[in-house]
Design a protein around this motif. Structure first.
Motif, PDB file in Angstrom:
ATOM      1  N   LYS A  31     -62.392 -34.706 -98.851  1.00 31.69           N
ATOM      2  CA  LYS A  31     -62.206 -33.708 -99.992  1.00 31.69           C
ATOM      3  C   LYS A  31     -61.394 -32.706 -99.544  1.00 31.69           C
ATOM      4  N   LEU A  32     -61.642 -31.811 -98.710  1.00 29.90           N
ATOM      5  CA  LEU A  32     -61.053 -30.737 -98.224  1.00 29.90           C
ATOM      6  C   LEU A  32     -59.453 -31.179 -97.741  1.00 29.90           C
ATOM      7  N   ASN A  81     -61.852 -26.018-104.218  1.00 33.93           N
ATOM      8  CA  ASN A  81     -62.302 -26.273-102.833  1.00 33.93           C
ATOM      9  C   ASN A  81     -62.347 -25.081-101.797  1.00 33.93           C
TER      10      ASN A  81
END
Length: 117
Positions: A31-32, A81
């Protein structure tokens, strides 16, 4: 005569001493990395200063050849994020880099690279 498939334990397919990332860790890191995997977001990160300095969203929009809604979208992804922080000042939003988040992500990638060599 049909042969039954051979079942091999997952551990047998991995080099000695190596372990797979836990699924949750892999999901979080992916995701990052997805948040960083856009040239416009990387450009924004290069323009946003670390605290205590900030930069106004109006200055970021002027620096890129993108519309304001597109810049705002990219900033939201980076903010969600944890790569940048945001402060509302009047009608404008100001951003600063979260250096610790970038460093942590870099360390995670380095550890992954070390485990493959």
């Amino acid at each position: 005569m049909e042969k039954s498939p051979v079942t091999v334990p997952a551990e047998a397919c991995v080099s000695a001493g190596r372990r797979a990332l836990p699924n949750q860790v892999a999901q979080e890191q992916a995701k990052l990395l997805k948040a960083l995997a856009d040239p416009n977001r990387l450009l924004l990160l290069s323009l946003i200063p670390p605290p205590p300095q900030t930069i106004c969203v109006c200055d970021l929009t002027g620096a890129l050849e993108l519309s304001q809604p597109t810049v705002s979208h990219h900033l939201k992804v980076l903010s969600d994020n944890g790569f940048i922080s945001r402060q509302k000042k009047g009608t404008w939003v100001h951003y600063s880099l979260v250096e610790e988040k970038l460093k942590k992500t870099s360390v995670q990638l380095s550890k992954l690279a070390e485990s493959t060599s």
